[in-house]
Design a protein around this motif. Structure first.
Motif, PDB file in Angstrom:
ATOM      1  N   PRO A 417       0.831  -1.191   0.000  1.00 15.28           N
ATOM      2  CA  PRO A 417       0.000   0.000   0.000  1.00 15.28           C
ATOM      3  C   PRO A 417       0.871   1.249   0.000  1.00 15.28           C
ATOM      4  O   PRO A 417       1.911   1.286   0.642  1.00 15.28           O
ATOM      5  N   THR A 420      -2.965   5.309   2.554  1.00 13.13           N
ATOM      6  CA  THR A 420      -4.088   4.695   3.276  1.00 13.13           C
ATOM      7  C   THR A 420      -4.705   5.747   4.196  1.00 13.13           C
ATOM      8  O   THR A 420      -4.098   6.783   4.469  1.00 13.13           O
ATOM      9  N   THR A 421      -5.907   5.463   4.671  1.00 11.17           N
ATOM     10  CA  THR A 421      -6.535   6.330   5.673  1.00 11.17           C
ATOM     11  C   THR A 421      -6.503   5.597   7.013  1.00 11.17           C
ATOM     12  O   THR A 421      -6.211   4.398   7.054  1.00 11.17           O
ATOM     13  N   TYR A 424      -7.987   2.046   7.279  1.00 11.57           N
ATOM     14  CA  TYR A 424      -7.393   0.894   6.590  1.00 11.57           C
ATOM     15  C   TYR A 424      -7.310  -0.325   7.519  1.00 11.57           C
ATOM     16  O   TYR A 424      -7.663  -1.441   7.144  1.00 11.57           O
ATOM     17  N   TRP A 427     -10.666  -2.087   8.111  1.00 11.31           N
ATOM     18  CA  TRP A 427     -11.078  -2.948   6.988  1.00 11.31           C
ATOM     19  C   TRP A 427     -10.205  -4.189   6.913  1.00 11.31           C
ATOM     20  O   TRP A 427     -10.701  -5.286   6.652  1.00 11.31           O
ATOM     21  N   ASP A 428      -8.928  -3.975   7.155  1.00  9.64           N
ATOM     22  CA  ASP A 428      -7.988  -5.095   7.098  1.00  9.64           C
ATOM     23  C   ASP A 428      -8.418  -6.183   8.081  1.00  9.64           C
ATOM     24  O   ASP A 428      -8.419  -7.370   7.764  1.00  9.64           O
ATOM     25  N   PHE A 434      -8.221  -5.424  -0.994  1.00 11.04           N
ATOM     26  CA  PHE A 434      -8.034  -4.026  -1.379  1.00 11.04           C
ATOM     27  C   PHE A 434      -7.726  -3.862  -2.867  1.00 11.04           C
ATOM     28  O   PHE A 434      -7.138  -4.737  -3.500  1.00 11.04           O
ATOM     29  N   SER A 436      -6.458  -0.399  -5.549  1.00  8.05           N
ATOM     30  CA  SER A 436      -5.835   0.908  -5.385  1.00  8.05           C
ATOM     31  C   SER A 436      -6.126   1.782  -6.598  1.00  8.05           C
ATOM     32  O   SER A 436      -6.231   1.290  -7.728  1.00  8.05           O
ATOM     33  N   GLU A 441      -5.387   3.229  -1.300  1.00  6.38           N
ATOM     34  CA  GLU A 441      -6.047   1.927  -1.122  1.00  6.38           C
ATOM     35  C   GLU A 441      -7.535   2.117  -0.864  1.00  6.38           C
ATOM     36  O   GLU A 441      -7.939   3.045  -0.152  1.00  6.38           O
ATOM     37  N   HIS A 442      -8.327   1.238  -1.452  1.00 12.01           N
ATOM     38  CA  HIS A 442      -9.753   1.207  -1.146  1.00 12.01           C
ATOM     39  C   HIS A 442     -10.199  -0.251  -1.076  1.00 12.01           C
ATOM     40  O   HIS A 442      -9.538  -1.138  -1.627  1.00 12.01           O
TER      41      HIS A 442
END
Ligand SMILES: Cc1cc2nc3c(=O)[nH]c(=O)nc-3n(C[C@H](O)[C@H](O)[C@H](O)COP(=O)(O)OP(=O)(O)OC[C@H]3O[C@@H](n4cnc5c(N)ncnc54)[C@H](O)[C@@H]3O)c2cc1C
Length: 803
Positions: A417, A420-421, A424, A427-428, A434, A436, A441-442
């Motif tokens: 990545p 990231t926010t 992240y 979600w991980d 993910f 990108s 990353e989304h």
């Protein structure tokens, strides 16, 4: 040497000369090219000179087609020879996926007017007899493929430019480029200075060094590349006609006839970036030492595919460097934030693309915008998030994948990545898979326990199909949550903010507390943005648009700067989530502790609220087309906001969803998306975006052109079709047939999981768009029945969305 010019082009390779020629062709003659040595002294002189149209981006393919057709024009104008050999070429498919990809390319070519065809192994053996077709399933034949003389062609561009008034100064080294306060440039050379309105960086192998002279970084890197020319071969010279090109993706090689022998080049896995710390100024008309060890495996493979090579002596080895951007496409256009500074860089296939690059750049400089959408090669498609290390890694990955299959759902792993926010990690922990985009990353989807956190790259429905379906249903049946970090967000403030926006955007800025969707148009009335405007205050408007267009949009805003307006890119400061689905209001009500009823927060309204102690901006819109809210917060509050929303959502069936589900949900509402339905090739009148425009308000950019299009309605329009698909859905650019005639093409598509239908959005002639009208869409070489369905599959009355 003259000391002023309207344009100074730095670099006399094929690209700089093409830019110069096209500027003169468009009527600018006070143009000057400076070359530190002789013309062609960078990558150009040692190129293999091959050209082809194949490119997975249709606009790039069209631009390559333009380049190839241009050579005859150059020959006619100058009386010089470009050494053209239009021998045709075939790209081999050694497995089903490759054949699927070639069929998909062939399908696109149908409406682009390119006469390619899929041929079988026997035909390949007949056309290109040096090929061993064992294991070959078929191939794509392109009659336009061929090769030319790189030096002759470059000199033909130069002569044509000179004939139209351009000046070319060789042995003139640019040592500095300095901007003046008025936006013009001083170009400093060892032969004196030139004062220019525009500077074009076309310095090829030295782009990085020339860019640094202006304090600029451009994301490209040179790679070493090698091809071999064989001794004469009777199998070649005894044929009555010239042998066609053969691209063998499985062997990562391209082959063609050279004189009485063959020439074969490789894109080897064991590749090497060149001049990592910068291109030496001392590098000139020279080659790198031969390195056959590096391509040993590729040569071994080539002996099997082209057995004649094993008997052939090596006449010469050409080993040289040339530059690539991280995605392999050129970097073209005005450099964001630098008035009068233009990029014509990273053209890795100068003889397939150089003409189109020159044309597009010249149009941009002379007319203010290129004729066709060239976002795929716009320098603004990369932002400040790139840097030399990342670029080198991605360029290496791209080189290694030069002949790899590009799947529509594929996410490339290298250099990630990167951005990231804070969410992240959340979600991980929930098994996010993910993707990108634009460095960020989304979440694509969430892999269930026991399943691999990897989506199989495929042209067909992937292993994520059922999981994405479940995420869609969770939204439609209860409530879903996902992140809204990958929108571009801008804050426009100041006494002239509203007036300015009313000029920049095609729709009217809404009243305080209201939201309006709007198209943003170029001067020629083309779509250059689809924005949401949220009026937060009398002098404050928040804009949201596509994340991948951040620099593209910022460049446009800066070009139209005005006093009394402050514009800030707040993309990374303002994060948050959207919640959508029938229970979304209940979730918001639980966390906000205020009236969130339909009356208090109606559809298309925006409110500043608090979730606990977190100040948030709540916008009553959702791209899912459901009852939904976008909830924006400061970056530092993102985790706390998530915790509040997820605990409120626990008993209301709230589930996270990713971008795959989002794109499926928008399809059943027939919502268009940036670079699919909305792009600079299309106009609002063709796409339906004209419903987000106001002709009654004051003048706005593109209004006259849009008015003309409104008064003369376009022949084509977007519509939605339901497809009788099997295990592969529409992705984009598939042709639409009425009988045997190609009458339109798809802009996007996929499976609408909640509706349980395969959906396509595409252009059709207006007079053929009728509810229930039947067409065929070609998906992976097979015709699929498709029926026009002009109303949204989900919530056609918009009762839920507005409710
Ligand atoms: C081995 C090999 C095979 C190839 N085969 C093919 C092929 O078959 N088909 C194809 O399409 N492409 C091929 N290419 C790629 C092709 O060579 C490039 O796409 C093309 O040459 C790029 O041209 P350019 O004008 O951008 O850069 P360059 O050719 O590098 O030109 C840049 C010019 O700028 C000048 N310059 C730099 N700095 C300054 C300065 N400060 N002041 C003044 N002048 C300056 C340089 O001297 C140079 O002449 C091949 C490349 C290699 C290495």
């Amino acid at each position: 040497m003259k000391n002023t010019a309207q344009v100074v082009v730095i670099g006399g390779g094929v690209v700089g000369c093409s830019v110069l020629y096209h500027l003169t062709k468009m009527g600018w003659s006070d143009v000057m090219l400076l070359e530190r040595s002789e013309l062609t002294s960078g990558s150009t002189w040692h190129a293999a000179g091959g050209f082809h149209t194949l490119n997975s981006d249709t606009n790039m393919a069209a631009l390559q087609g333009y380049t190839i057709r241009l050579y005859r024009e150059l020959e006619e104008i100058t009386g010089m020879s470009c050494g053209l050999h239009h021998v045709g070429g075939v790209t081999l498919a050694a497995d089903q996926d490759r054949l699927d990809m070639l069929k998909a390319e062939r399908a696109k070519h149908r409406y682009m007017g390119l006469e390619t065809e899929i041929i079988g192994p026997e035909e390949i053996a007949r056309l290109a007899p040096v090929t061993n077709v064992d294991g070959i399933l078929g191939g794509l034949y392109d009659p336009l493929d061929g090769h030319l003389d790189p030096s002759g062609t470059t000199h033909a561009y130069a002569k044509a430019a000179r004939m139209a008034g351009a000046t070319i100064v060789t042995h003139c080294m640019v040592t500095a480029t300095t901007p003046r306060g008025d936006g013009t440039w001083d170009v400093v050379t060892d032969k004196g200075n030139v004062h220019a309105e525009h500077v074009v960086n076309a310095a090829g192998l030295w782009v990085r060094e020339v860019a640094a002279m202006a304090g600029l970084y451009l994301p490209l890197h040179p790679m070493e590349h090698q091809y071999i020319v064989t001794d004469d071969l009777p199998e070649v010279y005894e044929r009555g006609s010239e042998h066609p090109h053969v691209m063998d993706p499985a062997g990562e090689s391209y082959l063609r006839q050279e004189g009485r022998g063959l020439c074969i080049g490789f894109y080897e896995q064991n590749c090497r970036p060149w001049a990592v710390n910068g291109t030496p100024w001392s590098f000139g008309h020279e080659l790198l030492p031969d390195d056959l060890d590096k391509i040993e495996d590729s040569i071994a493979f080539a002996y099997k595919r082209f057995p004649v090579l094993e008997r052939a002596g090596v006449k010469s080895v050409i080993h040289g460097p040339f530059t690539f951007a991280p995605d392999g496409n050129p970097l073209v256009g005005p450099v964001p934030g630098m008035r009068g500074y233009w990029s014509a860089c990273a053209v890795m296939a100068g003889f397939s693309q150089g003409g189109g690059v020159g044309k597009a750049l010249a149009e941009w400089m002379v007319e203010g915008e290129p004729e066709n959408d060239i976002f795929a090669m716009d320098v603004a498609r990369f932002g400040g998030w790139t840097g030399p290390d990342w670029t080198r890694l991605k360029v290496t990955e791209n080189y290694q994948r030069r002949f790899s299959i590009s799947y529509p759902n594929e996410e490339l792993p290298v250099g990630r990545p990167l951005e990231t926010t804070p969410a992240y990690g959340l979600w991980d922990a929930q098994r996010a898979v993910f993707g990108s985009g634009y460095g960020m990353e989304h979440v694509n989807y969430f892999a269930p326990e026991g399943e691999a956190r990897l989506e199989d790259p495929t042209f067909r429905r992937s292993n994520a199909f059922d999981t994405v379906g479940a995420e869609c249903r969770a939204v439609r049946e209860a409530v879903g949550i996902n992140e809204i970090h990958n929108f571009g967000k801008y804050l426009v403030t100041g006494p002239n903010a509203v007036e300015w926006l009313n000029r920049i955007m095609a729709n009217r800025v809404p009243e305080v507390g209201r939201i309006a969707l709007t198209a943003m148009l170029s001067r020629k009335g083309k779509i250059i943005g689809d924005f949401t405007m949220m009026r937060l205050g009398f002098e404050t408007v928040q804009l949201t648009a596509s994340y991948s267009a951040l620099d593209f949009h910022m460049r446009w805003f800066q070009e139209h700067q005005k006093s009394g307006v402050s514009l800030r890119n707040i993309t990374k400061e303002r994060l948050g989530f959207q919640i959508a689905g029938p229970n979304a209001r209940a979730v918001l009500g639980a966390v906000a502790g205020v009236d969130v009823s339909r009356e208090a927060i109606p559809f298309l309204s925006v409110r500043q609220l608090a979730v606990g102690h977190i100040p948030v901006t709540v916008a009553r819109v959702s791209y899912t087309g459901d009852l939904g809210y976008e909830i924006y917060c400061a970056r530092d509050h993102q985790i706390a906001l998530y915790q509040a929303l997820s605990s409120a959502g626990q008993d209301l069936g709230m589930k996270p969803f990713g971008m795959r589900a989002m794109m499926s949900l928008r399809l059943e509402k027939s919502f268009g998306s940036w670079m699919r339905e909305y792009r600079p090739d299309y106009t609002p009148a063709e796409t339906g975006l004209d419903r987000f425009m106001s002709f009654k308000k004051n003048d706005f950019i593109g209004r006259d052109a849009a008015m003309r299009l409104r008064d003369t309605p376009p022949d084509r329009h977007l519509t939605t079709l339901l497809v009788e698909a099997d295990d592969a859905d529409v992705v984009g650019y598939e042709p639409i047939f009425d009988g045997e005639a190609v009458v339109g093409f798809c802009t996007s598509g996929g499976y609408a999981h909640h509706a349980g239908k395969s959906v396509a959005i595409g252009f059709l002639p207006v007079n053929q768009i009728a509810d229930g009208a039947v067409f065929d869409i070609e998906i992976l070489g097979q015709r699929r029945r498709a029926v026009v369905h002009p109303t949204p599959l989900f919530d056609p009355e918009a009762l839920r969305m507005r409710g």
